[in-house]
Design an enzyme around this catalytic site. Structure first.
Site, PDB file in Angstrom:
ATOM      1  N   ILE A  26      47.975 -54.709 -33.115  1.00 47.26           N
ATOM      2  CA  ILE A  26      48.216 -53.296 -32.292  1.00 47.26           C
ATOM      3  C   ILE A  26      48.475 -52.511 -33.360  1.00 47.26           C
ATOM      4  O   ILE A  26      49.403 -52.560 -34.235  1.00 47.26           O
ATOM      5  CB  ILE A  26      49.410 -53.386 -31.540  1.00 47.26           C
ATOM      6  CG1 ILE A  26      49.488 -52.232 -30.636  1.00 47.26           C
ATOM      7  CG2 ILE A  26      50.658 -54.032 -32.116  1.00 47.26           C
ATOM      8  CD1 ILE A  26      50.474 -52.176 -29.519  1.00 47.26           C
ATOM      9  N   SER A  27      47.592 -51.443 -33.463  1.00 42.64           N
ATOM     10  CA  SER A  27      47.403 -50.347 -34.547  1.00 42.64           C
ATOM     11  C   SER A  27      48.688 -49.756 -34.872  1.00 42.64           C
ATOM     12  O   SER A  27      49.749 -49.638 -33.817  1.00 42.64           O
ATOM     13  CB  SER A  27      46.333 -49.412 -34.372  1.00 42.64           C
ATOM     14  OG  SER A  27      45.093 -50.181 -34.191  1.00 42.64           O
ATOM     15  N   GLN A  28      48.890 -49.305 -35.791  1.00 46.52           N
ATOM     16  CA  GLN A  28      50.218 -48.492 -36.382  1.00 46.52           C
ATOM     17  C   GLN A  28      50.241 -47.207 -35.469  1.00 46.52           C
ATOM     18  O   GLN A  28      49.419 -46.472 -35.314  1.00 46.52           O
ATOM     19  CB  GLN A  28      50.170 -48.138 -37.772  1.00 46.52           C
ATOM     20  CG  GLN A  28      51.025 -47.234 -38.257  1.00 46.52           C
ATOM     21  CD  GLN A  28      51.089 -46.583 -39.585  1.00 46.52           C
ATOM     22  OE1 GLN A  28      49.764 -46.902 -40.137  1.00 46.52           O
ATOM     23  NE2 GLN A  28      51.896 -45.805 -40.089  1.00 46.52           N
ATOM     24  N   ARG A  37      55.130 -48.572 -25.529  1.00 45.45           N
ATOM     25  CA  ARG A  37      54.447 -49.613 -26.568  1.00 45.45           C
ATOM     26  C   ARG A  37      54.879 -51.051 -26.269  1.00 45.45           C
ATOM     27  O   ARG A  37      54.114 -52.140 -26.717  1.00 45.45           O
ATOM     28  CB  ARG A  37      54.378 -49.048 -27.732  1.00 45.45           C
ATOM     29  CG  ARG A  37      53.661 -49.719 -29.212  1.00 45.45           C
ATOM     30  CD  ARG A  37      53.628 -49.031 -30.373  1.00 45.45           C
ATOM     31  NE  ARG A  37      52.454 -49.582 -31.069  1.00 45.45           N
ATOM     32  CZ  ARG A  37      53.096 -50.126 -32.174  1.00 45.45           C
ATOM     33  NH1 ARG A  37      54.494 -50.441 -32.515  1.00 45.45           N
ATOM     34  NH2 ARG A  37      52.043 -50.687 -33.132  1.00 45.45           N
TER      35      ARG A  37
END
Ligand code: SAM
Length: 213
Positions: free
Chosen positions: A59-61, A33
């Site tokens: 950027i999503s959780q 990530r």
């Protein structure tokens, strides 16, 4: 703490929150990530939080990425997936671990171009990118076995429901601009069954069948 240790710590958090599908957890082990955020945010990349990626987007959780991936039931290898909202490309890379091909659409050219270059560099050959309004879907490649929308819509666009294959699954957050329900749709013949997998907060889906920009 090194990256592998941070990554494993995140995976334990995901497990505790209910991500039980081993292939989903394995995909999180394979996709680094930190490669999808700016270098000054490397240390936060394995925290379970959304992070800024520019243009007011995130950027999503990780938990939400994992949950949406698990809800898609990616139990076959030959799936054709449509993703709306490429963003950083992290969710795209996770999906690419499972599918025959991911078709991904991003409305911000800079984000779309950056994630295309990133995923090419990382060796992903099974992703097709497009810059544009994803609320119209991608009729040229429809129907899709799975559709995932990573921005919050006011309602589920009929255009997307129409591009879901028989037996297909779509995951989409719908609701107000501030808070949404994570809706899961399963198509069976002409019928579309739905349920909510819980409340979520996403940036708005902006476009012809979404919010005004
Ligand atoms: N899954 C992404 C990730 O892991 O980085 C997060 C995406 S971010 C929460 C939502 C993205 O949807 C943003 O990049 C935004 O520009 C994009 N977006 C919003 N409306 C869109 C539309 N109509 N078509 C395509 N992308 C859209």
């Amino acid at each position: 703490m090194n990256i592998e240790t941070r990554q494993e710590r995140l995976i334990q958090i995901l497990k505790k929150k209910g991500i039980t599908e081993e292939p989903v957890l394995e995909a999180f082990r394979k996709v680094p990530r930190h490669e999808f955020v700016d270098s000054d945010m490397y240390v936060k990349a394995y925290d379970d939080t959304a992070l800024p990626i520019g243009h007011g987007q995130t950027i999503s959780q990780p938990y939400v990425v994992a949950l949406m991936t698990q809800l898609l039931e990616l139990n076959k290898r030959d799936l054709k997936i449509l993703e709306i909202g490429t963003g950083s490309g992290f969710q795209t890379a996770i999906l690419a671990q499972f599918s025959l091909r991911v078709y991904t659409i991003e409305r911000h050219r800079e984000l779309g171009d950056k994630s295309r270059v990133k995923l090419r560099e990382m060796g992903y050959a099974n992703v097709t990118f497009r810059v544009g309004d994803g609320t119209n879907g991608w009729p040229q490649w429809a129907p899709f076995d799975r559709i995932i929308v990573t921005a919050g819509a006011p309602v589920t666009p009929n255009t997307l429901a129409a591009q879901l294959a028989d037996g297909g699954i779509m995951v989409i957050p719908t609701g107000s601009r501030d808070m949404q329900e994570l809706m899961v749709y399963k198509k069976s013949g002409d019928e579309l069954h739905s349920y909510s997998a819980g409340s979520v907060v996403f940036v708005p889906l902006i476009g012809q069948h979404g919010w005004d920009g």
